[in-house]
Design a protein around this motif. Structure first.
Motif, PDB file in Angstrom:
ATOM      1  N   LYS A  31      57.365  66.260  65.842  1.00 41.67           N
ATOM      2  CA  LYS A  31      56.195  66.580  66.664  1.00 41.67           C
ATOM      3  C   LYS A  31      54.934  66.537  65.784  1.00 41.67           C
ATOM      4  O   LYS A  31      53.892  66.040  66.179  1.00 41.67           O
ATOM      5  N   MET A  32      55.078  67.048  64.558  1.00 39.16           N
ATOM      6  CA  MET A  32      53.943  67.038  63.634  1.00 39.16           C
ATOM      7  C   MET A  32      53.605  65.606  63.192  1.00 39.16           C
ATOM      8  O   MET A  32      52.435  65.248  63.072  1.00 39.16           O
ATOM      9  N   VAL A  33      54.652  64.785  63.002  1.00 38.31           N
ATOM     10  CA  VAL A  33      54.403  63.377  62.651  1.00 38.31           C
ATOM     11  C   VAL A  33      53.619  62.706  63.780  1.00 38.31           C
ATOM     12  O   VAL A  33      52.650  61.979  63.526  1.00 38.31           O
ATOM     13  N   ASP A  34      54.010  62.985  65.034  1.00 42.90           N
ATOM     14  CA  ASP A  34      53.276  62.420  66.186  1.00 42.90           C
ATOM     15  C   ASP A  34      51.798  62.778  66.086  1.00 42.90           C
ATOM     16  O   ASP A  34      50.918  61.931  66.253  1.00 42.90           O
ATOM     17  N   PHE A  35      51.551  64.066  65.809  1.00 45.17           N
ATOM     18  CA  PHE A  35      50.174  64.569  65.757  1.00 45.17           C
ATOM     19  C   PHE A  35      49.383  63.891  64.635  1.00 45.17           C
ATOM     20  O   PHE A  35      48.264  63.417  64.831  1.00 45.17           O
ATOM     21  N   ILE A  36      50.002  63.814  63.441  1.00 45.14           N
ATOM     22  CA  ILE A  36      49.293  63.235  62.285  1.00 45.14           C
ATOM     23  C   ILE A  36      49.057  61.735  62.497  1.00 45.14           C
ATOM     24  O   ILE A  36      47.991  61.199  62.197  1.00 45.14           O
ATOM     25  N   GLN A  37      50.089  61.078  63.043  1.00 39.66           N
ATOM     26  CA  GLN A  37      49.979  59.630  63.270  1.00 39.66           C
ATOM     27  C   GLN A  37      48.810  59.331  64.231  1.00 39.66           C
ATOM     28  O   GLN A  37      48.001  58.440  63.978  1.00 39.66           O
ATOM     29  N   LYS A  38      48.736  60.113  65.297  1.00 38.79           N
ATOM     30  CA  LYS A  38      47.663  59.922  66.285  1.00 38.79           C
ATOM     31  C   LYS A  38      46.302  60.156  65.607  1.00 38.79           C
ATOM     32  O   LYS A  38      45.362  59.368  65.794  1.00 38.79           O
ATOM     33  N   PHE A  39      46.216  61.230  64.829  1.00 41.50           N
ATOM     34  CA  PHE A  39      44.967  61.554  64.134  1.00 41.50           C
ATOM     35  C   PHE A  39      44.573  60.408  63.194  1.00 41.50           C
ATOM     36  O   PHE A  39      43.424  59.974  63.174  1.00 41.50           O
ATOM     37  N   ALA A  40      45.546  59.899  62.420  1.00 36.70           N
ATOM     38  CA  ALA A  40      45.261  58.831  61.456  1.00 36.70           C
ATOM     39  C   ALA A  40      44.767  57.569  62.168  1.00 36.70           C
ATOM     40  O   ALA A  40      43.809  56.922  61.716  1.00 36.70           O
ATOM     41  N   ILE A  41      45.399  57.242  63.284  1.00 35.56           N
ATOM     42  CA  ILE A  41      44.987  56.044  64.035  1.00 35.56           C
ATOM     43  C   ILE A  41      43.552  56.222  64.558  1.00 35.56           C
ATOM     44  O   ILE A  41      42.741  55.300  64.511  1.00 35.56           O
ATOM     45  N   GLU A  42      43.250  57.443  64.983  1.00 37.40           N
ATOM     46  CA  GLU A  42      41.875  57.726  65.445  1.00 37.40           C
ATOM     47  C   GLU A  42      40.850  57.557  64.325  1.00 37.40           C
ATOM     48  O   GLU A  42      39.674  57.304  64.574  1.00 37.40           O
ATOM     49  N   GLN A  43      41.305  57.730  63.060  1.00 34.98           N
ATOM     50  CA  GLN A  43      40.395  57.531  61.915  1.00 34.98           C
ATOM     51  C   GLN A  43      40.416  56.072  61.442  1.00 34.98           C
ATOM     52  O   GLN A  43      39.977  55.777  60.326  1.00 34.98           O
ATOM     53  N   ASN A  44      40.977  55.191  62.267  1.00 40.32           N
ATOM     54  CA  ASN A  44      41.068  53.763  61.919  1.00 40.32           C
ATOM     55  C   ASN A  44      41.929  53.502  60.686  1.00 40.32           C
ATOM     56  O   ASN A  44      41.657  52.580  59.916  1.00 40.32           O
ATOM     57  N   LEU A  45      42.933  54.326  60.496  1.00 39.87           N
ATOM     58  CA  LEU A  45      43.885  54.087  59.410  1.00 39.87           C
ATOM     59  C   LEU A  45      45.133  53.440  60.012  1.00 39.87           C
ATOM     60  O   LEU A  45      45.405  53.588  61.206  1.00 39.87           O
ATOM     61  N   GLN A  46      45.880  52.740  59.146  1.00 37.04           N
ATOM     62  CA  GLN A  46      47.118  52.108  59.626  1.00 37.04           C
ATOM     63  C   GLN A  46      48.293  53.037  59.343  1.00 37.04           C
ATOM     64  O   GLN A  46      48.262  53.779  58.355  1.00 37.04           O
ATOM     65  N   THR A  47      49.298  52.982  60.194  1.00 38.92           N
ATOM     66  CA  THR A  47      50.447  53.865  59.969  1.00 38.92           C
ATOM     67  C   THR A  47      51.763  53.099  60.092  1.00 38.92           C
ATOM     68  O   THR A  47      51.856  52.118  60.822  1.00 38.92           O
ATOM     69  N   GLU A  48      52.737  53.574  59.343  1.00 34.07           N
ATOM     70  CA  GLU A  48      54.089  53.014  59.413  1.00 34.07           C
ATOM     71  C   GLU A  48      55.039  54.208  59.392  1.00 34.07           C
ATOM     72  O   GLU A  48      54.926  55.067  58.513  1.00 34.07           O
ATOM     73  N   ARG A  49      55.943  54.275  60.374  1.00 28.32           N
ATOM     74  CA  ARG A  49      56.808  55.451  60.493  1.00 28.32           C
ATOM     75  C   ARG A  49      58.247  55.081  60.140  1.00 28.32           C
ATOM     76  O   ARG A  49      58.719  54.015  60.515  1.00 28.32           O
ATOM     77  N   PHE A  50      58.922  55.948  59.423  1.00 25.82           N
ATOM     78  CA  PHE A  50      60.308  55.698  59.021  1.00 25.82           C
ATOM     79  C   PHE A  50      61.193  56.754  59.672  1.00 25.82           C
ATOM     80  O   PHE A  50      61.022  57.949  59.418  1.00 25.82           O
ATOM     81  N   SER A  51      62.119  56.298  60.528  1.00 25.45           N
ATOM     82  CA  SER A  51      62.947  57.250  61.278  1.00 25.45           C
ATOM     83  C   SER A  51      64.181  57.659  60.488  1.00 25.45           C
ATOM     84  O   SER A  51      64.770  56.854  59.771  1.00 25.45           O
ATOM     85  N   PHE A  52      64.543  58.909  60.634  1.00 25.81           N
ATOM     86  CA  PHE A  52      65.782  59.429  60.047  1.00 25.81           C
ATOM     87  C   PHE A  52      66.566  60.128  61.140  1.00 25.81           C
ATOM     88  O   PHE A  52      65.982  60.637  62.096  1.00 25.81           O
ATOM     89  N   SER A  53      67.889  60.140  61.011  1.00 32.50           N
ATOM     90  CA  SER A  53      68.669  60.799  62.057  1.00 32.50           C
ATOM     91  C   SER A  53      68.691  62.315  61.864  1.00 32.50           C
ATOM     92  O   SER A  53      68.551  63.077  62.813  1.00 32.50           O
ATOM     93  N   GLU A  54      68.843  62.782  60.626  1.00 32.87           N
ATOM     94  CA  GLU A  54      68.904  64.234  60.393  1.00 32.87           C
ATOM     95  C   GLU A  54      67.586  64.805  59.918  1.00 32.87           C
ATOM     96  O   GLU A  54      67.156  65.867  60.355  1.00 32.87           O
ATOM     97  N   ALA A  55      66.924  64.087  59.007  1.00 34.39           N
ATOM     98  CA  ALA A  55      65.642  64.563  58.469  1.00 34.39           C
ATOM     99  C   ALA A  55      64.530  64.242  59.451  1.00 34.39           C
ATOM    100  O   ALA A  55      64.665  63.356  60.296  1.00 34.39           O
ATOM    101  N   GLY A  56      63.413  64.966  59.321  1.00 34.83           N
ATOM    102  CA  GLY A  56      62.215  64.573  60.054  1.00 34.83           C
ATOM    103  C   GLY A  56      61.773  63.197  59.580  1.00 34.83           C
ATOM    104  O   GLY A  56      62.081  62.787  58.455  1.00 34.83           O
ATOM    105  N   ASP A  57      61.050  62.474  60.442  1.00 36.34           N
ATOM    106  CA  ASP A  57      60.589  61.136  60.058  1.00 36.34           C
ATOM    107  C   ASP A  57      59.593  61.218  58.895  1.00 36.34           C
ATOM    108  O   ASP A  57      58.934  62.228  58.699  1.00 36.34           O
ATOM    109  N   PHE A  58      59.517  60.142  58.098  1.00 35.52           N
ATOM    110  CA  PHE A  58      58.494  60.006  57.064  1.00 35.52           C
ATOM    111  C   PHE A  58      57.354  59.182  57.671  1.00 35.52           C
ATOM    112  O   PHE A  58      57.570  58.378  58.586  1.00 35.52           O
ATOM    113  N   LEU A  59      56.154  59.352  57.120  1.00 37.18           N
ATOM    114  CA  LEU A  59      55.007  58.585  57.625  1.00 37.18           C
ATOM    115  C   LEU A  59      54.235  58.007  56.435  1.00 37.18           C
ATOM    116  O   LEU A  59      53.953  58.720  55.469  1.00 37.18           O
TER     117      LEU A  59
END
Ligand SMILES: [Zn+2]
Length: 375
Positions: A31-59
């Motif tokens: 949920k926090m990754v969603d929030f940060i990713q959205k914020f970063a995109i709003e600042q015109n930054l590029q994002t790449e997300r890495f999914s994990f099954s047990e761990a939270g995703d990396f950004l």
């Protein structure tokens, strides 16, 4: 930094602290990754997300893709040591220039600071290198959930970078150039259960054996060497039964991989013996984090940091070696010059009194930005 920008990042920090993120809570971290990713995109930054099954995703957040020049890598982690609800209903609070909350300095303050640095540098047309910012999700448990994939992601990203600044919380006028490694082990002790009244001498107490083992383990600790901390004990079921099981979670701090091997071997040797008849011991490695080794590359990066500090009229920063581990161990293993504890100034990490000094944000953001321009 103008007040509007500063307030934007304070609001951002408050919002991410309100999403409580213990290392084992993938749902909240995502949920926090969603929030940060959205914020970063709003600042015109590029994002790449890495999914994990047990761990939270990396950004991974980028000012732009790299073309010829190696990027500068900022790092921070999104998980905290605090259980949900540990800070009560009012999760985040402020007094004067201090903000209190779970992870507010370790390491969410670093996340806000890193994005603030990216905003500054993105607008700088003279900057030759792109800036990347890698956010990990299980630093506080030594990558237990993301495993080798998580560690490899850190190492591979660092290998491509010219330098790494890990935005763990800082103390005034110091940055970290080396850290101890952490070996986490669990000892399990097995005995024989018996009625405490009718058959006490038929039993073999796992708790009593564990008590002997704790003293043996802690007795190995040396002020200038390896330290062993028996931090958690679980054993027994009810007072009127001789306990047939007990476990000890042990945190071992080492300065080199040789010490890590030595400590593991010592623990294995301890598991081969017993004091209380009819009990036996086992030991298991739970996780390993290598030390962040001090090297010339880190010290040369510290020199650049101090040139930038001097240009800004700041006092010299000292390079220190810390007992606590961090993901910087992997970026040093990758061979990339690294400084750690480059984040905002704060106190009380891992406690209910965790707080960050918002008045230092500007200076540190400027110092990091100016150091990056020297690389
Ligand atoms: Zn941290």
């Amino acid at each position: 930094m103008n007040t509007e920008i500063k307030n934007k990042y304070i609001d951002f920090l408050t919002s991410i602290c309100k999403i409580e993120t213990p290392s084992d809570n993938k749902a909240n971290i995502d949920k926090m990754v969603d929030f940060i990713q959205k914020f970063a995109i709003e600042q015109n930054l590029q994002t790449e997300r890495f999914s994990f099954s047990e761990a939270g995703d990396f950004l991974l957040i980028k000012t732009r893709e790299c073309e010829n020049e190696k990027p500068i890598l900022l790092m921070a982690h999104m998980d905290t040591v605090h259980k949900i609800g540990a800070f009560g209903d009012e999760v985040v609070s402020s007094v004067d220039n201090w903000l209190y909350g779970p992870g507010v300095m370790d390491c969410k303050g670093g996340i806000a600071l890193g994005l603030c640095v990216m905003e500054r540098l993105k607008a700088d047309s003279n900057l030759k290198r792109p800036v990347y910012f890698l956010l990990t999700s299980d630093e506080e448990v030594s990558s237990r959930f993301s495993g080798q994939t998580g560690k490899d992601l850190i190492i591979d990203t660092a290998k491509r970078a010219a330098a790494v600044f890990n935005l763990e919380p800082s103390r005034p006028r110091s940055v970290t150039v080396g850290r101890k490694g952490i070996l986490k082990m669990r000892a399990e002790i097995f005995g024989v259960a018996a009625h405490a009244g009718n058959a006490y001498f038929d039993g073999a107490s796992a708790i009593k054996e564990a008590a002997h083992m704790v003293l043996e383990i802690e007795g190995l600790s040396q002020r200038e060497g390896i330290t062993y901390n028996c931090g958690v004990i679980n054993g027994g079921t009810v007072p009127n039964t001789v306990a047939d099981k007990c476990s000890i979670d042990i945190d071992i701090r080492v300065s080199s991989m040789e010490e890590m091997q030595k400590a593991e071997q010592t623990m294995c040797d301890l598991s081969q013996r017993n004091v209380v008849e009819n009990t036996h011991r086992t030991v298991t490695v739970m996780s390993k984090r290598p030390p962040m080794m001090v090297n010339d590359k880190n010290l040369q990066l510290l020199e650049k940091w101090n040139i930038a500090a001097k240009n800004l009229g700041m006092d010299e920063f000292k390079g220190i070696i810390k007992g606590g581990g961090s993901d910087a161990a992997y970026t040093v293993m990758a061979g990339t010059p690294t400084l750690c504890s480059c984040g905002p100034i704060g106190y009380g990490e891992h406690t209910r009194n965790e707080k960050v000094d918002l008045s230092t944000f500007d200076d540190i953001a400027e110092l990091i930005s100016n150091t990056i321009k020297l690389i």
